[in-house]
Design an enzyme around this catalytic site. Structure first.
Site, mmCIF file in Angstrom:
data_model
loop_
_atom_site.group_PDB
_atom_site.id
_atom_site.type_symbol
_atom_site.label_atom_id
_atom_site.label_comp_id
_atom_site.label_asym_id
_atom_site.label_seq_id
_atom_site.Cartn_x
_atom_site.Cartn_y
_atom_site.Cartn_z
ATOM 1 N N ASN A 153 33.360 26.848 41.627
ATOM 2 C CA ASN A 153 35.016 28.669 40.311
ATOM 3 C C ASN A 153 35.988 28.764 41.929
ATOM 4 O O ASN A 153 36.583 28.868 42.102
ATOM 5 C CB ASN A 153 33.874 29.946 40.993
ATOM 6 C CG ASN A 153 33.161 29.597 42.138
ATOM 7 O OD1 ASN A 153 31.754 28.917 42.613
ATOM 8 N ND2 ASN A 153 32.701 31.258 42.872
ATOM 9 N N GLN A 181 31.916 29.593 34.761
ATOM 10 C CA GLN A 181 33.427 29.209 35.450
ATOM 11 C C GLN A 181 33.569 28.122 34.041
ATOM 12 O O GLN A 181 34.403 28.046 33.463
ATOM 13 C CB GLN A 181 34.071 28.564 36.670
ATOM 14 C CG GLN A 181 34.038 29.387 37.814
ATOM 15 C CD GLN A 181 34.341 31.044 37.622
ATOM 16 O OE1 GLN A 181 35.526 30.444 36.888
ATOM 17 N NE2 GLN A 181 34.473 31.729 38.572
ATOM 18 N N GLY A 202 30.494 37.767 31.097
ATOM 19 C CA GLY A 202 31.343 38.355 30.013
ATOM 20 C C GLY A 202 33.116 38.125 30.724
ATOM 21 O O GLY A 202 33.591 37.589 29.906
ATOM 22 N N HIS A 203 32.630 38.768 31.984
ATOM 23 C CA HIS A 203 34.528 39.338 32.209
ATOM 24 C C HIS A 203 34.612 38.363 32.927
ATOM 25 O O HIS A 203 35.974 38.253 33.316
ATOM 26 C CB HIS A 203 34.025 40.239 33.116
ATOM 27 C CG HIS A 203 33.575 39.810 34.651
ATOM 28 N ND1 HIS A 203 34.816 39.678 35.956
ATOM 29 C CD2 HIS A 203 32.410 39.140 35.399
ATOM 30 C CE1 HIS A 203 33.535 38.705 36.536
ATOM 31 N NE2 HIS A 203 32.460 38.616 36.556
ATOM 32 N N CYS A 325 34.258 36.988 46.566
ATOM 33 C CA CYS A 325 33.268 36.969 48.141
ATOM 34 C C CYS A 325 33.545 36.884 48.957
ATOM 35 O O CYS A 325 33.363 37.822 49.996
ATOM 36 C CB CYS A 325 31.248 36.506 47.302
ATOM 37 S SG CYS A 325 31.532 36.806 45.707
#
Ligand SMILES: *Cc1c(COP(=O)(O)O)cnc(C)c1O
Length: 392
Positions: A153, A181, A202-203, A325
């Site tokens: 990611n 990803q 999903g997002h 994060c």
């Protein structure tokens, strides 16, 4: 001229029009509980099972191998803990993962260590590709699970998953890949990939936050993570989120359909890389070509990534230093450190993650905005002053 440019699609994506249209009837009309035996329940159940079939069709697997979850993080937790607990019954208490996994995987593995599992975190090379030879040495007949992400990611590197799965299976271990990803960016054929489990969210593909899937290959037995009612063939309790399952299926179909169009995104990515790395003391992080089509990650010496983000934000550009994060914790990226980027340089990274929605004008705007901001920040840096003095 001011523009608004969203270049943080690796953190989340906007919900597409198609997905909203797919979900709306589930809120307004088909709001039944899929477990109810009456008509209202049956219509919800039909939508749910239809969504499962559509997901399975895209991945070339059986619908009974797809489980809907609440997010990518839940799927990662379920795969890793569920496999580890199950395999422990056969005396396998060892897990192999990589140093560059998402925290949803890394912190889950750390939790297993506290419970007595031993975990090896495999190195990656300077491009961020997992060292397959080192991984091969670590996997043994004590290994319960090998967990390696499909695509990273932060730096976008794509891993040799088929090869790693073969190594895991040669020692009787299970193979899991976090494909959050990769989905929508890489064709994924579960008929040939060779993994036992795969997660998606999903997002990251234009569906809402709060829905994920876990693929569990038929015949692979893992422990439940969420106990409850008989939903998801008794393997994941909780009344199913029918609307989001339908939205996920639609998002997956749309993303997969558009994979051939990613060449345009790739060309924009390469232009960003080429132009931005013309800035002195800047360097591309991650593999030059073996990376996600929308991922750009560039390190700048003598500046802080956070200051750069702030000024880009003021110019209307949404970007990131790495993962959402680690941005909040102000720690240097564990991914860049694992790739051997020195601590001070790991602090000055910029991740741009573009998509089908990005335009040529957006790309030009980013290019012309980044350079003066980097210069401005360096002019405030005492370290940069030393560099200039040394040059004259
Ligand atoms: C975003 C992401 C996750 C977490 O997914 P959520 O749905 O946000 O919980 C896991 N792994 C990777 C690689 C991600 O990019």
């Amino acid at each position: 001229m001011y523009r608004f440019v969203y270049a943080d699609n690796a953190a989340t994506t906007p919900i597409s029009r198609e997905v909203i249209e797919e979900m709306m009837p589930c809120f307004e009309l088909n709001w039944g509980n899929p477990s109810s035996l009456h008509a209202k329940g049956r219509e919800a159940k039909d939508i749910l099972e239809n969504a499962r079939e559509r997901v399975a069709k895209v991945f070339n697997c059986n619908p009974a191998e797809i489980y809907f979850t609440s997010c990518g993080t839940e799927s990662d937790n379920w795969a890793i803990k569920g496999a580890a607990y199950k395999m422990r019954e056969r005396g396998r208490t060892h897990v192999v993962t990589s140093k560059i996994e998402h925290h949803a995987v890394l912190h889950t593995c750390e939790a297993l260590e506290k419970e007595g599992f031993s975990v090896d975190y495999v190195d990656v090379d300077e491009d961020g590709v997992v060292c397959v030879d080192k991984l091969r040495e670590l996997v043994s007949d004590k290994t319960a699970l090998v967990a390696v992400m499909y695509a990273n990611n932060e730096v976008g590197t794509i891993q040799p998953i088929e090869e790693i799965a073969r190594i895991a299976h040669s020692k009787g271990a299970l193979m899991f890949t976090d494909a959050v990803q990769a989905v929508g960016n890489v064709e994924i054929d579960l008929g040939s990939l060779g993994v036992d489990m795969l997660s998606a969210s999903g997002h990251k593909i234009h569906a809402p936050k709060g829905v994920g899937i876990l693929y569990v290959r038929r015949g692979v037995n893992i422990k439940n993570l969420v106990d409850g009612g008989g939903q998801e063939r008794r393997r994941r309790g909780g009344t199913e989120n029918v609307a989001f399952a339908a939205g996920f299926a639609r998002a997956l179909e749309e993303a997969t359909k558009k994979i051939p169009e990613l060449d345009r995104v790739r060309a924009m990515r390469d232009k960003l890389i080429q132009e931005i790395t013309k800035i002195p003391y800047s360097k591309l992080n991650g593999h030059r070509t073996n990376r996600l089509p929308g991922n750009v990650n560039i390190g700048f010496e003598f500046i802080e990534g956070e200051s750069l983000l702030l000024l880009l934000d003021m110019a209307g550009i949404c970007a990131s230093t790495g993962s959402a994060c680690s941005s909040a914790s102000l720690e240097a990226s564990h991914v860049l450190l694992a790739m051997g980027v020195p601590h001070e340089k790991a602090h000055g990274s910029l991740r741009l993650s573009i998509s089908h929605e990005t335009s040529e004008e957006d790309v030009d705007y980013i290019i012309e905005t980044v350079a003066p901001i980097v210069e401005r920040l360096r002019n405030m840096s005492p370290l940069w002053e030393d560099v200039i003095k040394q040059q004259v």
